[in-house]
Design a protein around this motif. Structure first.
Motif, PDB file in Angstrom:
ATOM      1  N   GLY A 151       0.821  -1.211   0.000  1.00 51.17           N
ATOM      2  CA  GLY A 151       0.000   0.000   0.000  1.00 51.17           C
ATOM      3  C   GLY A 151       0.848   1.251   0.000  1.00 51.17           C
ATOM      4  N   LYS A 152       1.941   1.240   0.775  1.00 55.40           N
ATOM      5  CA  LYS A 152       2.839   2.399   0.829  1.00 55.40           C
ATOM      6  C   LYS A 152       3.548   2.610  -0.510  1.00 55.40           C
ATOM      7  CE  LYS A 152       6.841   1.926   2.873  1.00 55.40           C
ATOM      8  NZ  LYS A 152       7.844   2.282   1.826  1.00 55.40           N
ATOM      9  N   ASP A 153       4.122   1.517  -1.050  1.00 58.20           N
ATOM     10  CA  ASP A 153       4.931   1.634  -2.261  1.00 58.20           C
ATOM     11  C   ASP A 153       4.100   1.875  -3.513  1.00 58.20           C
ATOM     12  OD1 ASP A 153       7.367   1.405  -1.029  1.00 58.20           O
ATOM     13  OD2 ASP A 153       7.654  -0.714  -1.478  1.00 58.20           O
ATOM     14  N   TYR A 154       2.959   1.198  -3.612  1.00 61.94           N
ATOM     15  CA  TYR A 154       2.240   1.180  -4.884  1.00 61.94           C
ATOM     16  C   TYR A 154       0.902   1.928  -4.875  1.00 61.94           C
ATOM     17  CZ  TYR A 154       5.725  -2.467  -5.415  1.00 61.94           C
ATOM     18  OH  TYR A 154       6.917  -3.162  -5.431  1.00 61.94           O
ATOM     19  N   LEU A 155       0.496   2.447  -3.695  1.00 65.93           N
ATOM     20  CA  LEU A 155      -0.727   3.246  -3.637  1.00 65.93           C
ATOM     21  C   LEU A 155      -0.473   4.634  -3.038  1.00 65.93           C
ATOM     22  CD1 LEU A 155      -3.343   0.560  -2.478  1.00 65.93           C
ATOM     23  CD2 LEU A 155      -3.034   1.499  -4.776  1.00 65.93           C
ATOM     24  N   LEU A 156       0.081   4.663  -1.817  1.00 64.38           N
ATOM     25  CA  LEU A 156       0.237   5.927  -1.115  1.00 64.38           C
ATOM     26  C   LEU A 156       1.171   6.892  -1.836  1.00 64.38           C
ATOM     27  CD1 LEU A 156      -0.278   7.745   1.313  1.00 64.38           C
ATOM     28  CD2 LEU A 156       1.605   6.556   2.501  1.00 64.38           C
ATOM     29  N   PHE A 157       2.398   6.456  -2.106  1.00 63.30           N
ATOM     30  CA  PHE A 157       3.356   7.357  -2.748  1.00 63.30           C
ATOM     31  C   PHE A 157       2.917   7.768  -4.157  1.00 63.30           C
ATOM     32  CE2 PHE A 157       6.553   5.902   0.457  1.00 63.30           C
ATOM     33  CZ  PHE A 157       6.839   7.161   0.969  1.00 63.30           C
ATOM     34  N   PRO A 158       2.395   6.844  -4.991  1.00 66.86           N
ATOM     35  CA  PRO A 158       1.858   7.298  -6.281  1.00 66.86           C
ATOM     36  C   PRO A 158       0.712   8.293  -6.120  1.00 66.86           C
ATOM     37  CG  PRO A 158       2.274   4.952  -6.344  1.00 66.86           C
ATOM     38  CD  PRO A 158       2.454   5.380  -4.919  1.00 66.86           C
TER      39      PRO A 158
END
Length: 412
Positions: A211-218
């Motif tokens: 979630g952090k790498d592929y949802l939140l930061f994008p």
């Protein structure tokens, strides 16, 4: 097959192995007594540097309008992730900095930036791997359950696919480590409920990490979310590949020996030390590469003293080399390229059934036992006693059939 009598294989008596233990214990005491403010400052600087690099990389990815800028940002992010994974996460989780009594930098509290759970990894790695390093049937890291890395592992038809498995493992190494940790954790449980809890914990960590790498930061990148998503994918893949290479080069090149369960039956601290020395391998690295590898270019030193701070391994290595010289033991090292090519040779060779292999199961580059030195024993009649390193070197330069008590030099 694998080594079942380490004293015979190492050409050392019980008294000599005890002397080896005393020397290594002395090194531990010397380093432990000298730990202090400079070491604490090192790990705090490293953590601060990693966080600044991570932030700078993400800002560069977000702000760049050129392919070159994006690539630089993604590469910097991969470097930041590698530092966090290896020089910080791996080493903190070993308890190397617990002596500081800093709750932020303590093995019981650190959760690293990858999908695997630190708590599950600490059991599979710190215990199953480090205590039983390269013992066939005990060390789950021996090929990570998907690569046949010694002839002691019976060949199966699915091993024909292991060259492809090897590539897949390199690209997805964090996922392999996560599943590996879960396997070790569930293997020591006794009920379905106990097995369900580790799985749920891992699923929760995977959800948070992805979630952090592929949802939140994008999502935080707004219209440039695609660039951020691609950068995170590339950075994780590069970090995975680098971690895989470092770990494989420290455990599976020629000279990293394997051992049978019989070797554990009467093993004391002295024999444990010797098994760590013979079951691991280093690769040569300058200061930058050593730092980026978590100082695991000194895998021998790490396995001897896994809870001593990694910034001291270069210093320790000179002392361990001197011990090896004194006892005529091999100190297995080489360039990173050489060590990795040896690993690749083993991976591809052992994908084949044993009937296609030439060397014997007791005297092959990747699989050896004390039987390689029989029946001649330590030395020919009338010769001075020789140690393992000399025996290995002599076997390499002497045609087979003349002096069967020796083999190829792996020193340096």
């Amino acid at each position: 097959m694998a080594i079942s009598d380490i004293k015979e294989y190492a050409h050392l008596s019980s008294a000599e192995i005890e002397a080896l233990r005393d020397e290594l214990d002395s090194i531990r005491r010397e380093i432990t007594a000298s730990l202090g403010a400079a070491d604490a400052a090192y790990i705090r600087r490293t953590i601060a540097f990693q966080r600044v690099l991570d932030t700078a990389a993400r800002l560069l990815i977000f702000g760049s309008r050129t392919a070159a800028g994006w690539l630089l940002g993604a590469t910097a992010l991969a470097a930041a992730k590698s530092i966090e994974n290896m020089e910080i996460g791996h080493n903190v989780s070993h308890g190397q900095w617990d002596w500081m009594n800093d709750p932020e930098i303590h093995s019981s509290n650190w959760e690293w930036d990858m999908v695997g759970l630190s708590s599950q990894w600490r059991y599979s790695h710190n215990y199953r791997h480090h205590v039983f390093n390269n013992v066939v049937g005990m060390d789950d890291d021996l090929g990570f359950g998907v690569i046949r890395i010694t002839r002691d592992q019976p060949w199966q038809p699915n091993h024909l696919l292991q060259p492809l498995r090897n590539l897949l493992l390199a690209a997805t190494f964090e996922w392999g480590i996560a599943l590996h940790g879960l396997h070790s954790e569930t293997a020591r449980t006794h009920s379905d409920a106990e097995r369900t809890s580790p799985a749920r914990s891992l699923i929760g960590k995977i959800a948070r990490q992805t979630g952090k790498d592929y949802l939140l930061f994008p999502a935080m990148s707004g219209p440039r979310w695609r660039q951020t998503l691609k950068a995170n994918i590339v950075a994780n893949a590069l970090r995975n590949g680098w971690a895989y290479m470092v770990i494989f080069c420290g455990h599976f090149p020629d000279g990293a020996e394997k051992f049978t369960l019989a070797e554990l039956e009467h093993e004391k601290r002295a024999e444990w030390y010797l098994r760590q020395m013979l079951g691991t391998a280093n690769f040569r690295a300058g200061k930058v590469m050593a730092f980026m590898s978590g100082n695991l270019c000194y895998q021998i030193e790490h396995h001897l003293f896994p809870d001593l701070p990694s910034n001291r391994y270069a210093e320790i290595s000179t002392k361990v080399r001197a011990v090896c010289e004194k006892h005529d033991l091999p100190y297995t090292t080489g360039s990173l390229a050489k060590q990795y090519l040896l690993v690749l040779r083993t991976v591809h060779k052992l994908a084949l059934p044993d009937r296609f292999l030439i060397a014997t199961s007791d005297d092959a580059p990747e699989t050896a036992s004390e039987l390689r030195f029989r029946p001649a024993g330590d030395q020919p009649v009338g010769a001075a006693r020789i140690g393992l390193r000399t025996a290995l070197r002599t076997r390499h330069v002497t045609p087979r059939g003349i002096h069967p008590f020796t083999r190829g030099d792996r020193h340096g």
